[in-house]
Design a protein around this motif. Sequence first.
Motif, PDB file in Angstrom:
ATOM      1  N   UNK A   1       0.832  -1.208   0.000  1.00 12.92           N
ATOM      2  CA  UNK A   1       0.000   0.000   0.000  1.00 12.92           C
ATOM      3  C   UNK A   1       0.866   1.257   0.000  1.00 12.92           C
ATOM      4  N   UNK A   2       1.913   1.252   0.810  1.00 13.59           N
ATOM      5  CA  UNK A   2       2.819   2.402   0.873  1.00 13.59           C
ATOM      6  C   UNK A   2       3.510   2.606  -0.473  1.00 13.59           C
ATOM      7  N   UNK A   3       4.007   1.513  -1.081  1.00 14.38           N
ATOM      8  CA  UNK A   3       4.666   1.608  -2.388  1.00 14.38           C
ATOM      9  C   UNK A   3       3.682   2.104  -3.442  1.00 14.38           C
ATOM     10  N   UNK A   4       2.458   1.567  -3.420  1.00 14.50           N
ATOM     11  CA  UNK A   4       1.436   1.979  -4.391  1.00 14.50           C
ATOM     12  C   UNK A   4       1.118   3.463  -4.243  1.00 14.50           C
ATOM     13  N   UNK A   5       0.932   3.910  -3.018  1.00 15.70           N
ATOM     14  CA  UNK A   5       0.557   5.303  -2.777  1.00 15.70           C
ATOM     15  C   UNK A   5       1.644   6.281  -3.176  1.00 15.70           C
ATOM     16  N   UNK A   6       2.893   5.844  -3.198  1.00 18.69           N
ATOM     17  CA  UNK A   6       4.007   6.706  -3.602  1.00 18.69           C
ATOM     18  C   UNK A   6       4.498   6.395  -5.019  1.00 18.69           C
ATOM     19  N   UNK A   7       3.683   5.702  -5.782  1.00 15.81           N
ATOM     20  CA  UNK A   7       3.966   5.353  -7.189  1.00 15.81           C
ATOM     21  C   UNK A   7       5.240   4.530  -7.345  1.00 15.81           C
TER      22      UNK A   7
ATOM     23  N   UNK B   1       7.313   2.416 -10.605  1.00 16.20           N
ATOM     24  CA  UNK B   1       8.757   2.629 -10.787  1.00 16.20           C
ATOM     25  C   UNK B   1       9.512   1.303 -10.750  1.00 16.20           C
ATOM     26  N   UNK B   2       9.173   0.420  -9.793  1.00 12.20           N
ATOM     27  CA  UNK B   2       9.821  -0.893  -9.726  1.00 12.20           C
ATOM     28  C   UNK B   2       9.591  -1.656 -11.028  1.00 12.20           C
ATOM     29  N   UNK B   3       8.353  -1.639 -11.505  1.00  9.64           N
ATOM     30  CA  UNK B   3       8.012  -2.337 -12.745  1.00  9.64           C
ATOM     31  C   UNK B   3       8.830  -1.792 -13.913  1.00  9.64           C
ATOM     32  N   UNK B   4       8.873  -0.466 -14.052  1.00  7.56           N
ATOM     33  CA  UNK B   4       9.586   0.138 -15.173  1.00  7.56           C
ATOM     34  C   UNK B   4      11.088  -0.146 -15.116  1.00  7.56           C
ATOM     35  N   UNK B   5      11.662  -0.082 -13.932  1.00  6.23           N
ATOM     36  CA  UNK B   5      13.097  -0.384 -13.799  1.00  6.23           C
ATOM     37  C   UNK B   5      13.400  -1.841 -14.126  1.00  6.23           C
ATOM     38  N   UNK B   6      12.570  -2.745 -13.612  1.00 11.16           N
ATOM     39  CA  UNK B   6      12.771  -4.164 -13.886  1.00 11.16           C
ATOM     40  C   UNK B   6      12.612  -4.453 -15.374  1.00 11.16           C
ATOM     41  N   UNK B   7      11.574  -3.901 -15.990  1.00 12.76           N
ATOM     42  CA  UNK B   7      11.370  -4.081 -17.427  1.00 12.76           C
ATOM     43  C   UNK B   7      12.584  -3.578 -18.201  1.00 12.76           C
ATOM     44  N   UNK B   8      13.115  -2.418 -17.828  1.00 11.46           N
ATOM     45  CA  UNK B   8      14.286  -1.871 -18.506  1.00 11.46           C
ATOM     46  C   UNK B   8      15.498  -2.781 -18.388  1.00 11.46           C
ATOM     47  N   UNK B   9      15.716  -3.324 -17.205  1.00  7.93           N
ATOM     48  CA  UNK B   9      16.863  -4.232 -17.011  1.00  7.93           C
ATOM     49  C   UNK B   9      16.715  -5.512 -17.816  1.00  7.93           C
TER      50      UNK B   9
END
Length: 74
Positions: free
Chosen positions: A25-31, A35-43
């Motif tokens: 919930x904390x991660x979701x609320x702070x977007x 960001x985790x998804x986009x960084x992982x996809x990029x790697x």
Amino acid sequence: VDNGIKWRAMPADFPPWDRVYAFFRRWRDHALVREFHDRLRGRVRQKAGRDVEPTAGVIDSQSVKADAVVGADS
């Protein structure tokens, strides 16, 4: 996962479900989930020898049919 995570059905080697959910919930609320998804996809793409950012997308017929009921932000 058939329709999202069942928070109370977390694997036994995870912390209690309410603690995991609090982090989510904390991660979701702070977007941070995005960001985790986009960084992982990029790697993953970079490791595969592809551009970090995708240059194309696919829209299937079900997505097009849902355009009247799915919000534009999604």
